[in-house]
Structures are given as C-alpha cells and as structure tokens.
Write an enzyme that holds these catalytic residues in place. Structure first.
Site, PDB file in Angstrom:
ATOM      1  CD  GLU A  17      -3.164   1.190   2.439  1.00  0.00           C
ATOM      2  OE1 GLU A  17      -3.837   0.102   1.537  1.00  0.00           O
ATOM      3  OE2 GLU A  17      -3.209   1.286   2.985  1.00  0.00           O
ATOM      4  CB  THR A  48      -4.881   5.097   0.577  1.00  0.00           C
ATOM      5  OG1 THR A  48      -3.270   6.259   0.645  1.00  0.00           O
ATOM      6  CG2 THR A  48      -4.222   4.274   1.722  1.00  0.00           C
ATOM      7  CB  ALA A  51     -11.785  10.757   4.379  1.00  0.00           C
ATOM      8  CG  HIS A  79      -7.811   3.297  -1.341  1.00  0.00           C
ATOM      9  ND1 HIS A  79      -7.836   2.706  -0.069  1.00  0.00           N
ATOM     10  CD2 HIS A  79      -7.494   1.567  -2.043  1.00  0.00           C
ATOM     11  CE1 HIS A  79      -7.105   1.884   0.073  1.00  0.00           C
ATOM     12  NE2 HIS A  79      -7.121   1.536  -0.622  1.00  0.00           N
ATOM     13  NE  ARG A 109     -18.441   5.882   6.981  1.00  0.00           N
ATOM     14  CZ  ARG A 109     -18.950   6.099   7.802  1.00  0.00           C
ATOM     15  NH1 ARG A 109     -20.094   5.737   7.955  1.00  0.00           N
ATOM     16  NH2 ARG A 109     -17.548   6.412   8.863  1.00  0.00           N
ATOM     17  N   GLY A 110     -14.619   6.298   4.410  1.00  0.00           N
ATOM     18  CA  GLY A 110     -13.905   7.082   4.756  1.00  0.00           C
ATOM     19  C   GLY A 110     -14.560   7.990   6.071  1.00  0.00           C
ATOM     20  CE1 TYR A 147     -12.877  -0.909   8.803  1.00  0.00           C
ATOM     21  CE2 TYR A 147     -14.907  -1.419   7.566  1.00  0.00           C
ATOM     22  CZ  TYR A 147     -14.143  -0.634   7.597  1.00  0.00           C
ATOM     23  OH  TYR A 147     -13.949   0.370   7.315  1.00  0.00           O
ATOM     24  CE  LYS A 274       7.516   4.608   8.233  1.00  0.00           C
ATOM     25  NZ  LYS A 274       6.126   4.147   8.968  1.00  0.00           N
TER      26      LYS A 274
HETATM   27  P1  FAD Z   1     -19.207   2.104   5.158  1.00  0.00           P
HETATM   28  O1  FAD Z   1     -19.361   0.804   4.803  1.00  0.00           O
HETATM   29  O2  FAD Z   1     -19.715   3.185   4.070  1.00  0.00           O
HETATM   30  O3  FAD Z   1     -19.920   1.440   6.669  1.00  0.00           O
HETATM   31  C1  FAD Z   1     -19.492   2.032   7.406  1.00  0.00           C
HETATM   32  C2  FAD Z   1     -20.216   2.111   8.984  1.00  0.00           C
HETATM   33  O4  FAD Z   1     -21.544   2.256   8.749  1.00  0.00           O
HETATM   34  C3  FAD Z   1     -19.721   0.812   9.421  1.00  0.00           C
HETATM   35  O5  FAD Z   1     -20.346   0.423  11.412  1.00  0.00           O
HETATM   36  C4  FAD Z   1     -21.304   0.207   9.079  1.00  0.00           C
HETATM   37  O6  FAD Z   1     -21.578  -1.332   9.695  1.00  0.00           O
HETATM   38  C5  FAD Z   1     -22.504   0.996   8.829  1.00  0.00           C
HETATM   39  N1  FAD Z   1     -23.242   1.075   7.289  1.00  0.00           N
HETATM   40  C6  FAD Z   1     -22.341   0.022   6.377  1.00  0.00           C
HETATM   41  N2  FAD Z   1     -23.640   0.315   5.638  1.00  0.00           N
HETATM   42  C7  FAD Z   1     -24.907   0.439   6.220  1.00  0.00           C
HETATM   43  C8  FAD Z   1     -26.250   0.301   5.826  1.00  0.00           C
HETATM   44  N3  FAD Z   1     -27.033   0.768   4.043  1.00  0.00           N
HETATM   45  N4  FAD Z   1     -27.111   0.912   6.245  1.00  0.00           N
HETATM   46  C9  FAD Z   1     -26.925   0.882   8.113  1.00  0.00           C
HETATM   47  N5  FAD Z   1     -25.338   1.195   7.868  1.00  0.00           N
HETATM   48  C10 FAD Z   1     -24.088   0.731   7.431  1.00  0.00           C
HETATM   49  N6  FAD Z   1      -9.609   5.989   4.492  1.00  0.00           N
HETATM   50  C11 FAD Z   1     -10.582   6.889   3.611  1.00  0.00           C
HETATM   51  O7  FAD Z   1     -10.238   8.096   4.391  1.00  0.00           O
HETATM   52  N7  FAD Z   1      -8.809   6.832   3.147  1.00  0.00           N
HETATM   53  C12 FAD Z   1      -8.739   4.781   1.862  1.00  0.00           C
HETATM   54  O8  FAD Z   1      -7.994   5.480   1.494  1.00  0.00           O
HETATM   55  C13 FAD Z   1      -8.885   4.293   3.287  1.00  0.00           C
HETATM   56  N8  FAD Z   1      -8.434   2.966   3.183  1.00  0.00           N
HETATM   57  C14 FAD Z   1      -9.234   1.682   3.737  1.00  0.00           C
HETATM   58  C15 FAD Z   1      -8.742   0.280   3.429  1.00  0.00           C
HETATM   59  C16 FAD Z   1      -9.372  -0.638   4.210  1.00  0.00           C
HETATM   60  C17 FAD Z   1      -9.017  -1.802   3.609  1.00  0.00           C
HETATM   61  C18 FAD Z   1      -9.673  -0.074   5.085  1.00  0.00           C
HETATM   62  C19 FAD Z   1     -10.391  -1.436   6.122  1.00  0.00           C
HETATM   63  C20 FAD Z   1     -10.292   0.871   5.199  1.00  0.00           C
HETATM   64  C21 FAD Z   1     -10.019   1.950   4.953  1.00  0.00           C
HETATM   65  N9  FAD Z   1     -10.133   3.380   5.393  1.00  0.00           N
HETATM   66  C22 FAD Z   1      -9.568   4.418   3.840  1.00  0.00           C
HETATM   67  C23 FAD Z   1     -11.000   3.882   6.372  1.00  0.00           C
HETATM   68  C24 FAD Z   1     -12.427   3.826   6.174  1.00  0.00           C
HETATM   69  O9  FAD Z   1     -12.848   4.765   4.886  1.00  0.00           O
HETATM   70  C25 FAD Z   1     -12.818   4.167   7.407  1.00  0.00           C
HETATM   71  O10 FAD Z   1     -13.107   2.589   8.285  1.00  0.00           O
HETATM   72  C26 FAD Z   1     -14.986   4.181   7.339  1.00  0.00           C
HETATM   73  O11 FAD Z   1     -14.767   4.645   8.937  1.00  0.00           O
HETATM   74  C27 FAD Z   1     -15.991   3.553   7.253  1.00  0.00           C
HETATM   75  O12 FAD Z   1     -15.599   2.841   5.310  1.00  0.00           O
HETATM   76  P2  FAD Z   1     -16.372   2.005   5.187  1.00  0.00           P
HETATM   77  O13 FAD Z   1     -16.067   1.856   2.999  1.00  0.00           O
HETATM   78  O14 FAD Z   1     -15.776   0.876   5.939  1.00  0.00           O
HETATM   79  O15 FAD Z   1     -17.780   2.197   5.124  1.00  0.00           O
END
Ligand code: FAD
Length: 290
Positions: A17, A48, A51, A79, A109-110, A147, A274
């Site tokens: 990454e 990445t 957000a 991403h 979502r971010g 997660y 890194k």
């Molecule tokens: P979602 O899937 O929307 O989930 C967020 C929350 O909402 C969860 O609790 C989920 O259970 C809940 N939820 C989802 N759908 C629904 C629904 N329809 N109704 C009710 N609740 C719902 N962040 C960055 O800013 N940039 C990056 O490049 C980045 N890369 C990442 C890569 C990986 C592999 C991971 C694991 C995380 C990354 N993140 C990144 C962090 C991520 O943006 C955050 O964890 C964020 O808070 C949630 O993103 P998500 O896409 O999982 O959101």
C-alpha cells in the site's frame, strides 16, 4: 488486470500500500518510492485516498495509481472515498481513472468529518451507495473494506456483517480487512462471513508496527485489539526504535506465514510508503512465495 482474476487463483499473493504524499511533507520523491516498492514485485499496489477526496492538494490518488500501473507495470488498486464528495465529483474521478486504464477501485465511505458535516447533500451515506454508482458507471472491478473486530460505529460485529451484505449486493467483488494482530480474530471472522452467505474473496490486511508511537493512533482509528504477546514486545523495546522496528517486521512476517499456512492465500501489507519495511518482509517470505 482485474483483481478478481488474480484472486480466483489459489496462488498466494502479497500486495503493498502507498499513500499520495501530502504537500510539504518529507516524502518529495513519490516516483522513487513507487519504483522501489514495485521492484519487490507485489501482486498489486493499492493507493489510498484522503477522506476529503482523491486530490491531496498535490499528487493525487490517480497520479500515484498511474505511476504504479503505467510507469512501473504493477496492477493498481485506487482507493476512492465518498464521505465529502458530490455525485458529480465521484463521476469525474471515475472518468479520470478510466482514462488512465485503472480497472480496480477500493470503494470506501471514509472516516466521518469531525465537524459532523455528513453526508454531502448530493452525496452518499455508505460505501455501498458508492459501489452502486461505480457499478452503474461500468468497467471497474470493485472492492470494499471489512472489519474482523467490527467497525467502531457498529454496535456489534453481527450488525456490521449484516451491513456488509449491502456492499456485496451493490457489486463488491472482494474485501480487504482492517488490520488485526491476532490471526484467530480473522479465522473466526471468516467463519462468520461464510455463515452469513458472504463468499467473495477476503484479503487479509497486515500492518507492520515499526514504531511505538504508531500504536495509540492505530488503536483509536481501527478499534483493533493488541494481543498480550504483541504488547509485551512494545513494552520491552519501546525505548529502542531499531529493536521495535525489527520486532514489528518479525511479528508481521510470522502473522503472514501463519495465514498462508492456514489457507488464507491473499495478504495485503499496509506498507505506508516504506519500501525498506516491505522489502524486509518480502525477503523473509522469499521461499514461501515461490
Ligand atoms: P461503510 O461501509 O459505509 O460502513 C461504515 C459504518 O456504517 C459501519 O459501521 C457499517 O456497519 C455501517 N453501515 C454500512 N452500510 C450501512 C447501511 N446501509 N445502513 C446502516 N449502517 C450501515 N479511509 C480513507 O479515508 N482513505 C482510504 O484510502 C482508506 N482505505 C481503507 C482501506 C481499508 C482496507 C480499510 C479497512 C479502511 C480504509 N479506510 C480509508 C478507512 C475507512 O474509510 C473507515 O473505516 C470508514 O469509517 C468506513 O468506511 P467503509 O467504506 O467501511 O464504510
């Protein structure tokens, strides 16, 4: 190449990454970081996205993905976050990626903005809505985040897994996990996913912790738990940065070997720009990945 093709094979894959450098930070030579990482021959490299959107004011996610794929010949996974984006902005980002020939997107979502300004009035509530947008646009292989210890906003892991189904229904073709430090968390999570009918490929995300100050931040952002075995390493060596780095590389290597030995074929290393850390881990795996 679409990542689904790569993930269909039982051949183990290890990916790395990168993040686009923020203006004014020490990382001025992004092309050289990409080149050094590419020389390790990862299966693909992800880039990445802040957000706040794909542009970081300087080098963008698309620029870095272009460098990865079109200059260094490694498949790129870009991403794309939607928390602060309008639908038009997302479509413009998709056009940019398409023009560059990038075929793989990790749709996210971010993290929620601290000022509570979410969602954008013309935006998206969840990653699954972004995935629907990308699927309608067409031509991309779509991945998402998952997660093993539950997303911090979800009341329970089961609720989070129920919500994960929305991603799969919206066109998500593979998942990359949040970092975890106890492989048993992943094994038990995979079992729960399969039991819930989620059977798309899951890529295990491994974070080599190489300095003691990373720990607090990681814990607060990811909600991951540190096993006692790992805490002991940090407690014992926190005053010796070189020792923490060496122990962190060894710990991540051991996690990866255990995953591969137990049939988890696809591992993503959070290498955080890194190449030397990625290089040490890859060297430790050289025979195993043959
Ligand atoms: P979602 O899937 O929307 O989930 C967020 C929350 O909402 C969860 O609790 C989920 O259970 C809940 N939820 C989802 N759908 C629904 C629904 N329809 N109704 C009710 N609740 C719902 N962040 C960055 O800013 N940039 C990056 O490049 C980045 N890369 C990442 C890569 C990986 C592999 C991971 C694991 C995380 C990354 N993140 C990144 C962090 C991520 O943006 C955050 O964890 C964020 O808070 C949630 O993103 P998500 O896409 O999982 O959101």
């Amino acid at each position: 190449m679409k990542l689904t093709e790569l993930l269909q094979s039982n051949r183990p894959t290890v990916s790395c990454e990168l993040f686009p450098p923020k203006p004014g930070t020490a990382l001025l030579d992004a092309p050289s970081v990409v080149r050094r990482m590419a020389a390790l021959h990862p299966a693909y490299m992800s880039v990445t996205c802040s957000a706040g959107g794909s542009g970081n004011g300087g080098v963008t996610t698309a620029d870095m993905a272009n460098e990865v794929q079109n200059i260094n010949g490694i498949t790129a996974l870009a991403h794309l976050t939607c928390v602060a984006a309008t639908r038009d902005e997302v479509r413009a980002s998709l056009e940019d990626l398409k023009k560059l020939g990038i075929e793989n997107i990790l749709a996210l979502r971010g993290d929620l903005p601290r000022d509570g300004a979410f969602p954008h009035p013309d935006g998206y509530h969840h990653a699954s809505e972004l995935m629907e947008e990308i699927r309608t646009f067409g031509g991309f292989c779509i991945g998402g985040a998952c997660y093993p210890e539950g997303h911090p906003e979800s009341a329970t892991l089961y609720e989070d897994i129920e919500n994960l189904k929305y991603k799969v229904d919206a066109g998500c073709e593979f998942l990359t996990t949040q970092m975890f430090f106890d492989n048993n968390e992943l094994y038990s999570y995979l079992y729960k996913l399969r039991r819930s009918g989620i059977d798309i490929p899951v890529i295990a995300g491994i974070m080599p912790v190489t300095n003691a100050s990373q720990i607090k931040r990681i814990m607060s952002l990811s909600g991951s738990q540190l096993p006692a075995r790992f805490r002991a390493i940090i407690d014992r060596f926190a005053g010796n940065p070189a020792a923490v780095k060496q122990a962190g590389i060894a710990y991540a290597t051991e996690q990866i070997i255990d995953l591969l030995a137990n049939g988890v074929d696809h591992v993503h290393i959070y290498t955080m720009n890194k190449p030397e850390i990625a290089g040490s881990i890859m060297a430790n795996l050289s025979e195993i990945l043959q």
